[in-house]
Design an enzyme around this catalytic site. Structure first.
Site, PDB file in Angstrom:
ATOM      1  N   VAL A  24       9.398   1.081  -0.360  1.00 32.66           N
ATOM      2  CA  VAL A  24       9.785  -0.272   0.041  1.00 32.66           C
ATOM      3  C   VAL A  24       8.770  -1.234  -0.557  1.00 32.66           C
ATOM      4  CG1 VAL A  24      10.150  -1.886   1.941  1.00 32.66           C
ATOM      5  CG2 VAL A  24      10.827   0.504   2.204  1.00 32.66           C
ATOM      6  N   GLY A  69       3.541  -2.901  -0.266  1.00 37.13           N
ATOM      7  CA  GLY A  69       4.539  -1.883  -0.572  1.00 37.13           C
ATOM      8  C   GLY A  69       4.181  -0.636   0.220  1.00 37.13           C
ATOM      9  N   LYS A  70       5.092   0.286   0.348  1.00 32.58           N
ATOM     10  CA  LYS A  70       4.774   1.538   1.039  1.00 32.58           C
ATOM     11  C   LYS A  70       5.736   2.609   0.571  1.00 32.58           C
ATOM     12  CE  LYS A  70       2.068   3.202   4.297  1.00 32.58           C
ATOM     13  NZ  LYS A  70       0.640   2.947   4.409  1.00 32.58           N
ATOM     14  N   GLY A  71       5.196   3.813   0.368  1.00 33.86           N
ATOM     15  CA  GLY A  71       6.030   4.947   0.012  1.00 33.86           C
ATOM     16  C   GLY A  71       6.137   5.885   1.208  1.00 33.86           C
TER      17      GLY A  71
END
Ligand code: NAD
Length: 391
Positions: A24, A69-71
């Site tokens: 995201v 952001g983030k995974g």
């Protein structure tokens, strides 16, 4: 934080195990965002969206021109093939890692593993995209500073374990002043005694604030006259659990949630998310909560406590020290020297807390609402100072 739509989301399906993975991107500043990769069974995209949004707020609060952001991968990181799943996820997201997304470890992933896979995938480092966005002649130096900064020692531990708790202690110090509580008379209770809880406790106690309780996964340790935090730190294991057999007689052992109701003027939840909920909020007895963990209060519980006049300093202001370290080295070009980084954290977090209280007073907002306004102010300043923003 305002619940705005993320800029972009991916949904990936591992062709071998069927595991789902997500990236995201909440926001891009100058085409860049930053945030770690989480791997745990049961993970859903909503969790990653929330964390990406918090990352944006932390970067803005720390005056760092980078979006959040983030995974995330819905997979059990203790399974033997988890590294292979991570590898396929990173391969699928390689264009983002090359162009837009600087990443790092999070729950269930390790920095060395990410770095080693990325070098095989010809993405030089986990911050490749961020380095590419800097001046070519500066890249080597920035990378060197980052590696040095992430590995340096301070106060007997690795510096990365210091910064978040140090920032929480700065936020607590400023918020106590704003709440007219004298530090020498204040009592504090801390939930969690791992990386964040342990360092928060140390730096809060160094300000002369008496810590009467700390809790870990096994329960609360309580002493009305104050706990010896440096001594307790020598008695914890690598999971942040304190050895009960080594405690002085004056310490009482209480249940795990007891820390919140002992009458400490300052509470620091620094263990896990959603520990104070509508179901246990009536147990809370305090004047000030400084959030060390991410999202330790549900919205409902935070609303009830704010109504009662309890001041709550949100996570994205109080626990942004780790993001601050990263930003200080890569964006503000500070040298990898602990004193210089801590001075930047102190100055910025102190300013954020004071401005948040100011906005709250001027506009009649809760601290949470005021902190969101502060993030908007900082975003505006950051965007005005950048050129060609791609948000
Ligand atoms: P950690 O694993 O090092 O420590 C967790 C601590 O919480 C341990 O002492 C554990 O015993 C205790 N604990 C677990 N369940 C508990 C419970 N139900 N009641 C009381 N104590 C309990 O974790 P950490 O790295 O310190 O992270 C803590 C929180 O802070 C997490 O929400 C994390 O996302 C957030 N955070 C961490 C960092 C960081 O740099 N590590 C930065 C920002 C935010």
């Amino acid at each position: 934080m305002a619940d705005k739509e993320a800029l972009m989301k991916t949904e990936w399906t591992d062709p071998v195990t069927g595991a789902k993975g997500y990236l995201v991107i909440d926001e891009l500043i100058e085409g860049i965002c930053g945030g770690g990769i989480r791997m745990r069974p049961g993970l859903a995209v909503g969790e990653i969206e929330g964390l990406a949004r918090i990352m944006t707020a932390k970067f803005m609060a720390m005056n760092i021109p980078c979006g959040g952001g983030k995974g995330g991968i819905d997979y059990d990181s203790s399974k033997e093939d988890s590294s292979e799943v991570l590898r396929r996820y990173l391969l699928a997201h390689r264009p983002f890692l090359r162009e837009n997304w600087g990443t790092s470890e999070d729950l269930g992933t390790r920095e060395e593993e990410i770095m080693s896979i990325l070098s095989e995938l010809e993405v030089n480092t986990s911050v490749h995209a961020i380095l590419e966005s800097s001046e070519p002649e500066e890249r080597q130096k920035l990378l060197h500073n980052l590696i040095t900064g992430l590995n340096m020692q301070y106060d007997g531990v690795v510096f990365t374990d210091v910064v978040t708790g140090y920032g929480v202690a700065v936020a607590a110090r400023e918020a106590l002043k704003k709440t007219d509580i004298e530090p020498e008379k204040a009592k504090a209770a801390i939930q969690g005694f791992g990386t964040v809880g342990g360092s928060s406790a140390l730096y809060i106690s160094r300000q002369g604030i008496k810590i009467i309780a700390v809790s870990d996964a096994e329960g609360t340790i309580y002493n009305e006259d104050g706990l010896d935090i440096p001594d307790l730190l020598t008695k914890r294991n690598d999971r942040g659990v304190i050895d009960r057999s080594a405690l002085p007689d004056a310490c009482k052992l209480e249940d795990r949630d007891r820390w919140m109701e002992l009458g400490a003027e300052l509470l620091v939840p620094a263990a896990i998310s959603e520990v104070i909920t509508a179901g246990n909020v009536e147990r809370v007895n305090t004047k000030l909560i400084v959030e060390g963990a991410n999202m330790p209060l549900t919205k409902e519980a935070a609303g009830i406590l704010s109504e009662q006049g309890v001041k709550i300093v949100p996570d994205f202001i109080a626990n942004s020290g780790g993001v601050g370290l990263f930003g200080a080295l890569l964006f503000h070009h500070l040298p990898p020297e602990p004193e210089k980084i801590l001075e930047y954290l102190d100055r910025t977090i102190c300013d954020s807390v004071n401005r948040t209280f100011e906005l709250s007073g001027e506009r009649g907002l809760s601290l949470y609402e005021a902190a969101n306004l502060l993030v908007e102010e900082r975003r505006k300043n950051i965007l005005e100072n950048e050129t060609g923003t791609l948000t």
